[in-house]
Design a protein around this motif. Sequence first.
Motif, PDB file in Angstrom:
ATOM      1  N   TYR A 192       0.840  -1.197   0.000  1.00 12.82           N
ATOM      2  CA  TYR A 192       0.000   0.000   0.000  1.00 12.82           C
ATOM      3  C   TYR A 192       0.877   1.249   0.000  1.00 12.82           C
ATOM      4  O   TYR A 192       1.994   1.234   0.513  1.00 12.82           O
ATOM      5  N   PRO A 193       0.361   2.348  -0.536  1.00 16.08           N
ATOM      6  CA  PRO A 193       1.171   3.583  -0.596  1.00 16.08           C
ATOM      7  C   PRO A 193       1.559   4.125   0.773  1.00 16.08           C
ATOM      8  O   PRO A 193       2.635   4.688   0.932  1.00 16.08           O
ATOM      9  N   LYS A 194       0.690   3.980   1.784  1.00 16.53           N
ATOM     10  CA  LYS A 194       0.988   4.504   3.119  1.00 16.53           C
ATOM     11  C   LYS A 194       0.799   3.396   4.131  1.00 16.53           C
ATOM     12  O   LYS A 194      -0.234   2.730   4.158  1.00 16.53           O
ATOM     13  N   THR A 195       1.816   3.193   4.968  1.00 16.64           N
ATOM     14  CA  THR A 195       1.735   2.175   6.017  1.00 16.64           C
ATOM     15  C   THR A 195       2.719   2.513   7.121  1.00 16.64           C
ATOM     16  O   THR A 195       3.718   3.187   6.882  1.00 16.64           O
ATOM     17  N   THR A 196       2.399   2.040   8.318  1.00 18.67           N
ATOM     18  CA  THR A 196       3.346   2.159   9.427  1.00 18.67           C
ATOM     19  C   THR A 196       4.055   0.830   9.659  1.00 18.67           C
ATOM     20  O   THR A 196       4.823   0.695  10.595  1.00 18.67           O
ATOM     21  N   ASN A 197       3.794  -0.156   8.803  1.00 17.92           N
ATOM     22  CA  ASN A 197       4.441  -1.475   8.927  1.00 17.92           C
ATOM     23  C   ASN A 197       5.940  -1.359   8.701  1.00 17.92           C
ATOM     24  O   ASN A 197       6.404  -0.468   7.993  1.00 17.92           O
ATOM     25  N   PRO A 198       6.720  -2.291   9.260  1.00 17.49           N
ATOM     26  CA  PRO A 198       8.166  -2.277   9.014  1.00 17.49           C
ATOM     27  C   PRO A 198       8.469  -2.546   7.541  1.00 17.49           C
ATOM     28  O   PRO A 198       7.644  -3.107   6.822  1.00 17.49           O
ATOM     29  N   LEU A 199       9.661  -2.159   7.117  1.00 17.12           N
ATOM     30  CA  LEU A 199      10.036  -2.288   5.698  1.00 17.12           C
ATOM     31  C   LEU A 199       9.965  -3.718   5.191  1.00 17.12           C
ATOM     32  O   LEU A 199       9.806  -3.938   3.991  1.00 17.12           O
ATOM     33  N   VAL A 200      10.087  -4.698   6.078  1.00 18.46           N
ATOM     34  CA  VAL A 200      10.074  -6.094   5.644  1.00 18.46           C
ATOM     35  C   VAL A 200       8.667  -6.632   5.393  1.00 18.46           C
ATOM     36  O   VAL A 200       8.501  -7.755   4.929  1.00 18.46           O
ATOM     37  N   ALA A 201       7.628  -5.840   5.654  1.00 16.54           N
ATOM     38  CA  ALA A 201       6.244  -6.286   5.465  1.00 16.54           C
ATOM     39  C   ALA A 201       5.842  -6.128   3.997  1.00 16.54           C
ATOM     40  O   ALA A 201       5.014  -5.305   3.636  1.00 16.54           O
ATOM     41  N   THR A 202       6.462  -6.956   3.156  1.00 21.08           N
ATOM     42  CA  THR A 202       6.294  -6.824   1.708  1.00 21.08           C
ATOM     43  C   THR A 202       5.326  -7.838   1.110  1.00 21.08           C
ATOM     44  O   THR A 202       5.050  -7.794  -0.081  1.00 21.08           O
ATOM     45  N   GLY A 203       4.855  -8.777   1.907  1.00 21.23           N
ATOM     46  CA  GLY A 203       3.911  -9.771   1.413  1.00 21.23           C
ATOM     47  C   GLY A 203       4.556 -10.945   0.705  1.00 21.23           C
ATOM     48  O   GLY A 203       3.851 -11.793   0.160  1.00 21.23           O
ATOM     49  N   ASP A 204       5.886 -11.038   0.705  1.00 21.86           N
ATOM     50  CA  ASP A 204       6.570 -12.135   0.008  1.00 21.86           C
ATOM     51  C   ASP A 204       6.100 -13.508   0.486  1.00 21.86           C
ATOM     52  O   ASP A 204       5.860 -14.413  -0.310  1.00 21.86           O
ATOM     53  N   GLY A 205       6.021 -13.686   1.801  1.00 22.92           N
ATOM     54  CA  GLY A 205       5.625 -14.977   2.358  1.00 22.92           C
ATOM     55  C   GLY A 205       4.205 -15.337   1.988  1.00 22.92           C
ATOM     56  O   GLY A 205       3.913 -16.502   1.674  1.00 22.92           O
ATOM     57  N   ILE A 206       3.323 -14.351   2.013  1.00 23.66           N
ATOM     58  CA  ILE A 206       1.930 -14.605   1.648  1.00 23.66           C
ATOM     59  C   ILE A 206       1.849 -14.996   0.177  1.00 23.66           C
ATOM     60  O   ILE A 206       1.120 -15.912  -0.194  1.00 23.66           O
ATOM     61  N   ALA A 207       2.640 -14.327  -0.677  1.00 25.91           N
ATOM     62  CA  ALA A 207       2.662 -14.666  -2.105  1.00 25.91           C
ATOM     63  C   ALA A 207       3.178 -16.087  -2.315  1.00 25.91           C
ATOM     64  O   ALA A 207       2.621 -16.839  -3.125  1.00 25.91           O
ATOM     65  N   MET A 208       4.233 -16.472  -1.581  1.00 22.14           N
ATOM     66  CA  MET A 208       4.753 -17.842  -1.698  1.00 22.14           C
ATOM     67  C   MET A 208       3.682 -18.859  -1.314  1.00 22.14           C
ATOM     68  O   MET A 208       3.483 -19.860  -2.004  1.00 22.14           O
ATOM     69  N   ALA A 209       3.015 -18.606  -0.201  1.00 25.99           N
ATOM     70  CA  ALA A 209       1.971 -19.519   0.275  1.00 25.99           C
ATOM     71  C   ALA A 209       0.830 -19.596  -0.737  1.00 25.99           C
ATOM     72  O   ALA A 209       0.314 -20.677  -1.024  1.00 25.99           O
ATOM     73  N   HIS A 210       0.461 -18.459  -1.300  1.00 28.48           N
ATOM     74  CA  HIS A 210      -0.626 -18.415  -2.289  1.00 28.48           C
ATOM     75  C   HIS A 210      -0.262 -19.210  -3.542  1.00 28.48           C
ATOM     76  O   HIS A 210      -1.088 -19.953  -4.074  1.00 28.48           O
ATOM     77  N   ARG A 211       0.987 -19.074  -4.003  1.00 28.20           N
ATOM     78  CA  ARG A 211       1.421 -19.824  -5.196  1.00 28.20           C
ATOM     79  C   ARG A 211       1.294 -21.331  -4.981  1.00 28.20           C
ATOM     80  O   ARG A 211       1.044 -22.078  -5.918  1.00 28.20           O
ATOM     81  N   ASP A 212       1.475 -21.748  -3.729  1.00 27.34           N
ATOM     82  CA  ASP A 212       1.385 -23.180  -3.430  1.00 27.34           C
ATOM     83  C   ASP A 212       0.028 -23.574  -2.893  1.00 27.34           C
ATOM     84  O   ASP A 212      -0.123 -24.604  -2.243  1.00 27.34           O
ATOM     85  N   GLN A 213      -0.978 -22.735  -3.157  1.00 25.69           N
ATOM     86  CA  GLN A 213      -2.384 -23.007  -2.887  1.00 25.69           C
ATOM     87  C   GLN A 213      -2.745 -23.101  -1.406  1.00 25.69           C
ATOM     88  O   GLN A 213      -3.700 -23.765  -1.046  1.00 25.69           O
ATOM     89  N   ALA A 214      -1.969 -22.426  -0.552  1.00 26.40           N
ATOM     90  CA  ALA A 214      -2.350 -22.348   0.869  1.00 26.40           C
ATOM     91  C   ALA A 214      -3.605 -21.495   1.003  1.00 26.40           C
ATOM     92  O   ALA A 214      -3.864 -20.615   0.174  1.00 26.40           O
ATOM     93  N   VAL A 215      -4.364 -21.744   2.047  1.00 33.24           N
ATOM     94  CA  VAL A 215      -5.551 -20.938   2.308  1.00 33.24           C
ATOM     95  C   VAL A 215      -5.114 -19.650   2.992  1.00 33.24           C
ATOM     96  O   VAL A 215      -4.479 -19.687   4.032  1.00 33.24           O
ATOM     97  N   ILE A 216      -5.429 -18.516   2.377  1.00 31.03           N
ATOM     98  CA  ILE A 216      -5.080 -17.201   2.922  1.00 31.03           C
ATOM     99  C   ILE A 216      -6.374 -16.544   3.395  1.00 31.03           C
ATOM    100  O   ILE A 216      -7.357 -16.504   2.658  1.00 31.03           O
ATOM    101  N   SER A 217      -6.353 -16.008   4.623  1.00 30.30           N
ATOM    102  CA  SER A 217      -7.560 -15.331   5.109  1.00 30.30           C
ATOM    103  C   SER A 217      -7.184 -14.192   6.037  1.00 30.30           C
ATOM    104  O   SER A 217      -6.015 -14.018   6.380  1.00 30.30           O
TER     105      SER A 217
END
Length: 165
Positions: free
Chosen positions: A137-162
């Motif tokens: 997102y354009p504005k966030t207070t999350n740390p710089l490492v909160a890039t969604g990489d892990g969620i994307a990896m899990a999604h590619r392997d068909q994990a349930v994301i909620s």
Amino acid sequence: GNLVAIHAGNRGYPPNKVVCIEGPDRVRELIAIGASFDHGEDGNLHLVREGGHSHRRIVHAADMTGKEIERALLKSVVNNPNIFLFEHHFTIDLLTCQDGSDITCVGIDTLNTETLEVVRFLSKVTLLASGGSGHIYPKTTNPLVATGDGIAMAHRDQAVISNME
């Protein structure tokens, strides 16, 4: 918050109930391994109220609560002879195998950022604790490492994301 909801092991409670029910015990565990939170003049933990909370229930360590928790946890990990820490390894992808409709994670491929070598870790259990995705997102207070990489990896392997709201 940005959560990948994993309900196994949380006694069937939704995540917010887990925090309310198990929170005090987890704070006691953090104190037991050396986390230092602020105390009031009466000697009890100084609790503050945040956001829309109705009660004072947030422990803190000056303005560095997250850093203090991370410091205590890392010290505990480093001092545990059963835990091996691999610094400077960036996860590239999950390793999975498929049997019919069942997909099983069997480890990860990582990049050693100092040697630029790909290092494979095979495991019986893989816990993905990669944080949220605030920086998509354009504005966030999350740390710089909160890039969604892990969620994307899990999604590619068909994990349930909620609970991504």
